[in-house]
Design an enzyme around this catalytic site. Structure first.
Site, PDB file in Angstrom:
ATOM      1  N   GLY A 191       1.892 -99.275  92.460  1.00 52.55           N
ATOM      2  CA  GLY A 191       1.383-100.324  91.588  1.00 52.55           C
ATOM      3  C   GLY A 191       2.510-100.969  90.821  1.00 52.55           C
ATOM      4  CD  GLN A 197       5.641-101.817  86.078  1.00 54.46           C
ATOM      5  OE1 GLN A 197       4.636-102.010  86.727  1.00 54.46           O
ATOM      6  NE2 GLN A 197       6.343-100.694  86.163  1.00 54.46           N
ATOM      7  CB  CYS A 199       5.711 -95.620  85.002  1.00 48.37           C
ATOM      8  SG  CYS A 199       5.868 -97.381  84.661  1.00 48.37           S
ATOM      9  CG  LEU A 200       7.502 -98.201  90.560  1.00 51.86           C
ATOM     10  CD1 LEU A 200       7.185 -99.480  91.332  1.00 51.86           C
ATOM     11  CD2 LEU A 200       8.330 -97.256  91.415  1.00 51.86           C
ATOM     12  CG  HIS A 257       0.068 -96.808  85.305  1.00 51.81           C
ATOM     13  ND1 HIS A 257       0.734 -95.647  84.993  1.00 51.81           N
ATOM     14  CD2 HIS A 257       1.035 -97.752  85.459  1.00 51.81           C
ATOM     15  CE1 HIS A 257       2.042 -95.889  84.952  1.00 51.81           C
ATOM     16  NE2 HIS A 257       2.251 -97.161  85.237  1.00 51.81           N
ATOM     17  CD  GLU A 258       0.533-100.582  87.895  1.00 51.46           C
ATOM     18  OE1 GLU A 258       1.266-101.350  87.239  1.00 51.46           O
ATOM     19  OE2 GLU A 258       0.950 -99.510  88.368  1.00 51.46           O
ATOM     20  CG  HIS A 266       2.559-101.577  83.093  1.00 55.28           C
ATOM     21  ND1 HIS A 266       3.691-101.230  82.389  1.00 55.28           N
ATOM     22  CD2 HIS A 266       2.485-100.717  84.142  1.00 55.28           C
ATOM     23  CE1 HIS A 266       4.276-100.195  82.998  1.00 55.28           C
ATOM     24  NE2 HIS A 266       3.557 -99.853  84.051  1.00 55.28           N
TER      25      HIS A 266
HETATM   26 ZN    ZN Z   1       3.903 -98.310  85.317  1.00 56.32          ZN
END
Ligand code: ZN
Length: 150
Positions: free
Chosen positions: A46, A51, A89-90, A131-132, A135
């Protein structure tokens, strides 16, 4: 398509609230394509637009290989149950932790053709939705982690 740079924790753009997309322009379509490529290259499931430094309410998710989900202006309209599972998380490489999330989540969003649709996910997909979408409101999983694993 182009691979974009993923912003890391500590950059203020991750703490900003993303603005709604008012019109689906070629730029938004390119953003979706680039976000998918970036997510695939990073082996993530995701990615939210902030991000990659873009303050727009745009998310891509792929928890099942070959089935990407593109969400423009997504919002959660229903949820049920609960789960506690590991999440990463990336933007926070090398860290993971247990979070408390609903087991089933229904999101209403717009697709790249400008059509509104509802999608329901359970388990990992429900976690990815939460999660997304967090963000987009400047929230990270570490804000409400139950227990950090590493
Ligand atoms: Zn994330």
């Amino acid at each position: 398509m182009a691979k974009l740079k993923i912003v890391k924790d500590g950059d203020s753009v991750l703490r900003k609230t993303c603005r709604p997309v008012e019109e689906i322009t070629p730029r938004i379509l390119t953003l979706l394509d680039d976000m998918l490529e970036t997510m695939h290259a990073a082996d993530g499931c995701g990615l939210a637009a902030n991000q990659v430094g873009v303050l727009r309410r745009v998310v891509v998710i792929e928890v099942e290989d070959g089935h990407p989900i593109e969400l423009i202006n997504p919002r959660i309209i229903a949820y049920a149950g609960e789960q506690e599972e590991a999440e990463g998380c990336l933007s926070i490489p090398g860290k993971s932790g247990i979070t408390h999330r609903p087991m089933h989540v229904t999101v209403r969003a717009t697709n790249r053709r400008g059509e509104e649709f509802d999608i329901t996910g359970s388990g990992l997909l429900a976690r990815a939705f939460c999660h997304e979408l967090d963000h987009l409101d400047g929230k990270l999983f570490t804000d409400n982690v139950v227990k950090m694993l590493n």
